[in-house]
Every structure is written in structure tokens, then in C-alpha cells.
Design a protein around this motif. Structure first.
Motif, mmCIF file in Angstrom:
data_model
loop_
_atom_site.group_PDB
_atom_site.id
_atom_site.type_symbol
_atom_site.label_atom_id
_atom_site.label_comp_id
_atom_site.label_asym_id
_atom_site.label_seq_id
_atom_site.Cartn_x
_atom_site.Cartn_y
_atom_site.Cartn_z
ATOM 1 N N ASN A 63 0.818 -1.218 0.000
ATOM 2 C CA ASN A 63 0.000 0.000 0.000
ATOM 3 C C ASN A 63 0.852 1.268 0.000
ATOM 4 O OD1 ASN A 63 0.994 0.069 2.594
ATOM 5 N ND2 ASN A 63 -0.986 -0.266 3.594
ATOM 6 N N ARG A 64 2.172 1.102 -0.266
ATOM 7 C CA ARG A 64 3.041 2.259 -0.412
ATOM 8 C C ARG A 64 4.236 1.874 -1.289
ATOM 9 N NH1 ARG A 64 4.836 4.538 4.920
ATOM 10 N NH2 ARG A 64 6.237 5.802 3.634
ATOM 11 N N LEU A 65 4.837 2.884 -1.917
ATOM 12 C CA LEU A 65 6.073 2.706 -2.687
ATOM 13 C C LEU A 65 6.876 3.987 -2.535
ATOM 14 C CD1 LEU A 65 7.958 1.206 -4.578
ATOM 15 C CD2 LEU A 65 6.604 2.028 -6.515
ATOM 16 N N ASP A 66 7.967 3.893 -1.778
ATOM 17 C CA ASP A 66 8.781 5.064 -1.475
ATOM 18 C C ASP A 66 9.885 5.296 -2.496
ATOM 19 O OD1 ASP A 66 8.023 5.771 1.609
ATOM 20 O OD2 ASP A 66 7.946 3.603 1.257
ATOM 21 N N LEU A 67 10.464 4.218 -2.987
ATOM 22 C CA LEU A 67 11.634 4.330 -3.854
ATOM 23 C C LEU A 67 11.491 3.400 -5.046
ATOM 24 C CD1 LEU A 67 14.326 4.110 -1.025
ATOM 25 C CD2 LEU A 67 13.533 6.201 -2.139
ATOM 26 N N LEU A 68 11.657 3.941 -6.239
ATOM 27 C CA LEU A 68 11.655 3.147 -7.463
ATOM 28 C C LEU A 68 12.967 3.397 -8.181
ATOM 29 C CD1 LEU A 68 10.400 1.356 -9.640
ATOM 30 C CD2 LEU A 68 9.245 3.390 -10.541
ATOM 31 N N ASP A 118 10.250 11.648 1.947
ATOM 32 C CA ASP A 118 11.082 12.687 1.358
ATOM 33 C C ASP A 118 11.150 12.614 -0.160
ATOM 34 O OD1 ASP A 118 11.797 13.818 3.832
ATOM 35 O OD2 ASP A 118 13.310 12.273 4.136
ATOM 36 N N VAL A 119 11.451 11.432 -0.706
ATOM 37 C CA VAL A 119 11.775 11.391 -2.127
ATOM 38 C C VAL A 119 11.483 10.018 -2.711
ATOM 39 C CG1 VAL A 119 14.177 10.822 -1.576
ATOM 40 C CG2 VAL A 119 13.632 11.733 -3.825
ATOM 41 N N ALA A 120 11.003 10.007 -3.940
ATOM 42 C CA ALA A 120 10.960 8.781 -4.733
ATOM 43 C C ALA A 120 11.879 9.005 -5.918
ATOM 44 C CB ALA A 120 9.539 8.489 -5.208
ATOM 45 N N SER A 121 12.823 8.123 -6.122
ATOM 46 C CA SER A 121 13.847 8.350 -7.134
ATOM 47 C C SER A 121 13.663 7.413 -8.310
ATOM 48 C CB SER A 121 15.238 8.114 -6.529
ATOM 49 O OG SER A 121 16.218 8.196 -7.515
ATOM 50 N N ASN A 122 13.845 7.953 -9.497
ATOM 51 C CA ASN A 122 13.667 7.201 -10.730
ATOM 52 C C ASN A 122 15.030 7.124 -11.410
ATOM 53 O OD1 ASN A 122 12.583 5.962 -12.914
ATOM 54 N ND2 ASN A 122 11.341 7.687 -13.595
ATOM 55 N N GLY A 123 15.785 6.069 -11.150
ATOM 56 C CA GLY A 123 17.182 6.046 -11.553
ATOM 57 C C GLY A 123 17.422 5.481 -12.926
ATOM 58 N N TYR A 124 18.190 6.218 -13.720
ATOM 59 C CA TYR A 124 18.556 5.777 -15.060
ATOM 60 C C TYR A 124 20.037 6.020 -15.289
ATOM 61 C CZ TYR A 124 13.614 5.567 -16.426
ATOM 62 O OH TYR A 124 12.286 5.257 -16.535
ATOM 63 N N LYS A 125 20.499 5.608 -16.440
ATOM 64 C CA LYS A 125 21.878 5.840 -16.819
ATOM 65 C C LYS A 125 21.954 6.880 -17.925
ATOM 66 C CE LYS A 125 22.779 1.054 -15.566
ATOM 67 N NZ LYS A 125 23.174 -0.289 -16.005
ATOM 68 N N THR A 140 18.336 7.910 -1.523
ATOM 69 C CA THR A 140 18.275 7.991 -0.060
ATOM 70 C C THR A 140 18.928 9.208 0.565
ATOM 71 O OG1 THR A 140 20.373 6.807 0.322
ATOM 72 C CG2 THR A 140 18.394 5.457 -0.015
ATOM 73 N N SER A 141 19.749 9.937 -0.162
ATOM 74 C CA SER A 141 20.519 10.996 0.490
ATOM 75 C C SER A 141 19.625 12.110 1.042
ATOM 76 C CB SER A 141 21.518 11.602 -0.495
ATOM 77 O OG SER A 141 22.176 12.711 0.100
ATOM 78 N N PRO A 142 19.780 12.461 2.303
ATOM 79 C CA PRO A 142 19.052 13.616 2.848
ATOM 80 C C PRO A 142 19.352 14.898 2.085
ATOM 81 C CG PRO A 142 19.989 12.292 4.622
ATOM 82 C CD PRO A 142 20.567 11.767 3.336
ATOM 83 N N ARG A 143 20.507 14.951 1.449
ATOM 84 C CA ARG A 143 20.865 16.140 0.677
ATOM 85 C C ARG A 143 19.908 16.334 -0.501
ATOM 86 N NH1 ARG A 143 26.787 17.245 -2.097
ATOM 87 N NH2 ARG A 143 26.234 19.185 -3.175
ATOM 88 N N VAL A 144 19.507 15.251 -1.130
ATOM 89 C CA VAL A 144 18.560 15.350 -2.250
ATOM 90 C C VAL A 144 17.239 15.926 -1.766
ATOM 91 C CG1 VAL A 144 17.251 14.029 -3.955
ATOM 92 C CG2 VAL A 144 19.655 13.483 -3.549
ATOM 93 N N ALA A 145 16.800 15.469 -0.606
ATOM 94 C CA ALA A 145 15.537 15.984 -0.063
ATOM 95 C C ALA A 145 15.677 17.447 0.347
ATOM 96 C CB ALA A 145 15.116 15.135 1.134
ATOM 97 N N ALA A 146 16.825 17.801 0.953
ATOM 98 C CA ALA A 146 17.018 19.166 1.439
ATOM 99 C C ALA A 146 17.210 20.164 0.306
ATOM 100 C CB ALA A 146 18.221 19.208 2.382
#
Length: 328
Positions: free
Chosen positions: A99-104, A154-161, A273-279
Motif C-alpha cells: 500500500n506504499r512505494l517510497d523508492l523506485l 522525502d523522495v521517490a527516485s527514478n534512476g537511469y543511466k 536515499t541521500s538527505p541532501r537530495v531531499a534538502a
């Protein structure tokens, strides 16, 4: 560490915050990315086609960290990115489980390999590296949005190259363009540039357009495109056969000048995950980053073209819908 990259200031062991209660998906079952997310408390779905690959990854992580054994934090999610119908079904299965998805973290990818078409009639490198992940993300997007509005998210990240070469992206024919004369589709240069490089450009453009749409909807989700850095790992047989047997000193040299697999995972972990990305979210929204989390300007004008990004996504939606309708 390889001399191509600066000394990292981001250390996954030290810098990943407590992820207890969070849920993540990593496509491709990247061992080090999955391992560090789970060690910091997240429940991680290893989304990949081959069950044995996922099970081997889970077993290896649990053997190295006995606290994770039988913890329920590592789960295989069957995902076949070469089939848009099965990709959508995988995402829909996940929606019944959580019922949740924090990080992709869209980590899976097809390396420079032969030109072949999938069952949907799409060039396989484009299907796996771009369209499949587009369908997977699009199907999961409502849950990502829902999760983003929960407390302490804080963040959901969509990582690519990174990548690529240029095309118009106006039709399936453009997606399938071999950029080579008939019979020349599988030369090494074509594999690297036309089949692989083009999909990396697609990834960057898609990330930018996804972020624009999220911002337009007022969603507090961060989409990031990334290059993990040159890190050593075994080459697929199809690539090794293309270049021939390597002289014996070359693998040893590559290990000295490239990143380790863990270092290669660090930029994905930073983005997720970095708090810096959220900040400093404004600096990272839709950005392209390189090791280790450095926001990097895009040098190709096509990679910065918002019109091309919108065209790509509209065409991808049309290709996706045609493929789904064709299987009904």
C-alpha cells in the motif's frame, strides 16, 4: 578506486538514513543497491525476469547479513521488461501486495547486444531500457504519488543511466531505427551507438518529462537520471563475442581504473536515499547526476530539448497502448 572519478563524499554505510517502514523496488536485482536499502530497514522488491538471479541475489545478501535472513525484507517480483503486457502485470501484482512505494530504482538495462524485435514489435534494447520501464513506472505512479503525501516521506527516485544518439522519436519506426544499412545492424559500433546509446538519451529525456509532469501536478516526487560510472563487471557473452577474447592484462587494468560494483551502486543509492537530495530538491529535480551524486550539465542539446522529451513520451504512450490493445 578508479582514477576517472573523484574521491566519494557519500558513503552508503554512513549516509543512508533509517528506511524502516519504507518500500522500494529495484529493477534488475542489483545486489549492492538492494543490500544497502535492506540493511537500512527498507523492504526491497528485486524486480527481474529470472527467478534464479533474484534468488541467488537474496541468498547472497542473507548469507552476508544473517540479520536479514527470514526478515521478509527481500522479495522477488517477476518482471519481464521485454513484454509490455507482462511488465504491466508485474506492476499490477505489486499494487496488490503493498500500500506504499517510497523508492523506485529503474536499474535494469540491456547492454549493447544484437538487434532483435520483441513480441510487441519493438527493438529489444528500446523495449527493455525505455518503453518497459515507462510502462512499469506509469502503472506504479498513482501509488508513488499517494506515498509522497504520507508523513515523513522525502523522495521517490527514478534512476537511469546516461547516453546517446539522436532520432526524432515520432513513431515506432523511429524507435526501431537500426541507424545502419541492412545487414550492418549488429556491428559493434551500431550496438553501442544505435541500440544502446539511443536508449540512454531516451532515459534522460523521459526523466525530464516525468519531472515536468510531476511538477505540473504539484507532486513532491523527485525524478533523477544518473550515470553509475564505469565499474567492472563480467561482460555479457554477446558483447564478449563481438570484441573477441580480451588480452589477459586488460581485465586487470580495467579493475584498476574503474569503480568497484559497490562504488557503481553508490550514485543510485545517493539519488534514492541521500538527505541532501531531499534538502536541496530544487537542484536535483529532473537532474542528471554522475558519481558520486554530482549534478552534471548535459552537453548534448538534444538531451536538453523539452519538445523532444514531450514527443518521446507521447510516442511511448502510443506504442504502449497499441501493444496492450494488440494483446486483448
Amino acid at each position: 578506486m578508479g582514477f576517472f572519478f573523484s574521491k566519494p563524499s557519500y558513503n552508503p554505510d554512513r549516509d543512508i538514513p533509517d528506511l524502516t517502514g519504507k518500500v522500494a523496488i529495484v529493477t534488475g536485482a542489483n545486489n549492492h543497491t538492494t543490500e544497502h536499502l535492506a540493511l537500512h530497514g527498507a523492504k526491497v522488491y528485486l524486480a527481474c525476469h529470472t527467478e534464479s538471479k533474484a534468488r541467488d541475489a537474496i541468498t547472497g545478501i542473507e548469507r552476508a547479513h544473517l540479520a536479514l535472513k527470514d526478515s521478509g525484507r527481500l522479495v522477488w517480483l517477476p518482471l519481464d521488461l521485454a513484454s509490455l503486457r507482462r511488465t504491466k502485470l508485474a506492476a499490477e501484482l505489486f499494487l496488490t501486495l503493498e500500500n506504499r512505494l517510497d523508492l523506485l530504482l529503474n536499474n535494469a538495462g540491456r547492454l549493447p547486444e544484437k538487434y532483435v524485435l520483441t513480441e510487441d514489435g519493438i527493438k529489444q534494447s528500446v523495449a527493455v531500457n525505455h518503453v518497459g520501464h515507462f510502462v512499469f513506472t506509469d502503472t506504479l505512479l498513482p501509488l508513488l504519488k499517494q506515498t509522497a503525501h504520507l508523513p515523513d516521506t522525502d523522495v521517490a527516485s527514478n534512476g537511469y543511466k546516461m547516453g546517446g544518439t539522436v532520432t526524432r522519436f515520432e513513431s515506432l519506426a523511429d524507435f526501431n531505427d537500426a541507424q545502419a544499412a541492412p545487414g550492418k545492424e549488429n556491428g559493434l559500433t551500431r550496438k553501442l551507438v544505435a541500440h544502446f546509446g539511443t536508449t540512454k538519451l531516451m532515459n534522460i529525456l523521459n526523466t525530464a518529462e516525468l519531472q515536468r509532469r510531476l511538477d505540473e501536478d504539484g507532486e513532491p516526487i523527485t525524478a533523477i537520471a544518473l550515470h553509475p560510472g564505469a565499474h567492472h563487471r563480467p561482460l555479457p557473452r554477446s558483447i564478449d563475442n563481438s570484441v573477441g577474447a580480451m588480452p589477459w592484462p586488460l581485465p586487470l587494468l580495467l579493475r584498476r581504473v574503474t569503480l568497484t560494483p559497490l562504488q557503481g551502486a553508490s550514485t543510485s543509492l545517493f539519488a534514492a536515499t541521500s538527505p541532501r537530495v531531499a534538502a536541496e530538491r530544487g537542484a536535483y529535480k529532473g537532474a542528471y547526476i554522475k558519481p558520486y551524486g554530482v549534478v552534471t550539465p548535459l552537453t548534448r542539446k538534444e538531451a536538453r530539448d523539452p519538445v523532444l522529451a514531450r514527443t518521446l513520451c507521447r510516442t511511448t504512450e502510443a506504442v504502449y497502448m497499441e501493444a496492450i490493445i494488440g494483446h486483448e
